[in-house]
Design a protein around this motif. Sequence first.
Motif, PDB file in Angstrom:
ATOM      1  N   ASP A 142       0.855  -1.184   0.000  1.00 28.19           N
ATOM      2  CA  ASP A 142       0.000   0.000   0.000  1.00 28.19           C
ATOM      3  C   ASP A 142       0.898   1.242   0.000  1.00 28.19           C
ATOM      4  N   LEU A 143       0.769   2.064  -1.027  1.00 26.12           N
ATOM      5  CA  LEU A 143       1.665   3.216  -1.164  1.00 26.12           C
ATOM      6  C   LEU A 143       1.504   4.220  -0.033  1.00 26.12           C
ATOM      7  N   ASN A 144       0.346   4.269   0.590  1.00 27.16           N
ATOM      8  CA  ASN A 144       0.171   5.177   1.726  1.00 27.16           C
ATOM      9  C   ASN A 144       1.100   4.803   2.867  1.00 27.16           C
ATOM     10  N   VAL A 146       3.863   2.979   2.496  1.00 23.40           N
ATOM     11  CA  VAL A 146       5.235   3.128   2.003  1.00 23.40           C
ATOM     12  C   VAL A 146       5.713   4.572   2.153  1.00 23.40           C
ATOM     13  N   LYS A 147       4.851   5.515   1.791  1.00 22.56           N
ATOM     14  CA  LYS A 147       5.228   6.919   1.893  1.00 22.56           C
ATOM     15  C   LYS A 147       5.449   7.345   3.346  1.00 22.56           C
ATOM     16  N   SER A 150       9.010   6.111   4.721  1.00 23.72           N
ATOM     17  CA  SER A 150       9.962   6.164   3.612  1.00 23.72           C
ATOM     18  C   SER A 150      11.395   6.394   4.044  1.00 23.72           C
ATOM     19  N   MET A 213       9.927   1.938  -9.638  1.00 20.37           N
ATOM     20  CA  MET A 213       9.775   2.651  -8.371  1.00 20.37           C
ATOM     21  C   MET A 213      11.126   3.082  -7.806  1.00 20.37           C
TER      22      MET A 213
END
Length: 332
Positions: A142-144, A146-147, A150, A213
């Motif tokens: 889930d990119l949320n 990951v961000k 980070s 990515m």
Amino acid sequence: MLFAEDNGFLFSPSAVKNLYYTPCDKNYMFFEMAVSLWKNLLQTTKERILQQRRMSLYNGAHGYDEELLKKKLQQFAGGSINLSKEDNGIGILTLNNPKLMNAFTGTMMVELQERVTELENWKDGKGLIICGAGNTFCSGSDLNAVKAISNSQDGMNMCMFMQNTLTRLMRLPVISVALVQGKAVGGGAELTTACDFRLMTPGSEIRFVHKHMGLVPGWGGAARLVRIVGSGAALQLLSGAARVDPERALHLGLSEETLLSSDETRALEEAQAWLSQYTEGPASVIQAVKKVVTAGRELPVEAALRTEKDVFGTVWGGPANLQALVRRPKHK
């Protein structure tokens, strides 16, 4: 060789004792001592195999704090990892986050570890199918989440956490299959490599998109991919971020079979039928087969041979072995 049924092994010492000995037999005491020694030896062997299977790749010496990472991951909720265990010894593990193409949220990463622990303790387990809800497999992280994590140290800790979990998944004493429907990309592609086999449905794809990515695989997918398809093909797939359709996957050896149906329910039925040809028979024997193959794949030959000897000792003289001798008393 005699085995303790109440310890999860294969033969009842008391039953053998009644068959071959009476209390007045002069060898009775020696028999009791031998049984006790065998029980202790086999229990030690069983515990050592379990410990090896659950052993973490990383610990505090690597700067890894699992409990702290879990607390951070729990902040990113959503989705679930569901496990059903069928009477035939086949488990169905479903990635359930269809709104995000079954991307792993933080809580799903923690739940996956919990499900793996449950499977490690499933005495009747023989097979496992991993699939995704909503007719797709998994789109990675889930990119949320990951961000939000980070920074380098959190990223490394997440990498170590997922490598530990997927290594334990790979070493499960059951035969595992990834049922790839729709897309298996990024971390989803890595997850497929932690299974013993991969089945694909028409129109599905596996794709290692990490390069796009600005990354490389971090959940152990690169190392496992090399072992599955070879270093040359792995380099092409990783550096090219190429879409691997069912036909190419078969050619590379990344997939075992392309199923007939892309319908979610029918594909799962086909996968169960395919897996059942390898899970017929007692769970103790299927698990023993998986253990010796895992040892042969991962250990130096001397250690693999010793492990094979230990596992052999847990099935020799067991019910399945004795029943086979009764059914086939003569060579044909």
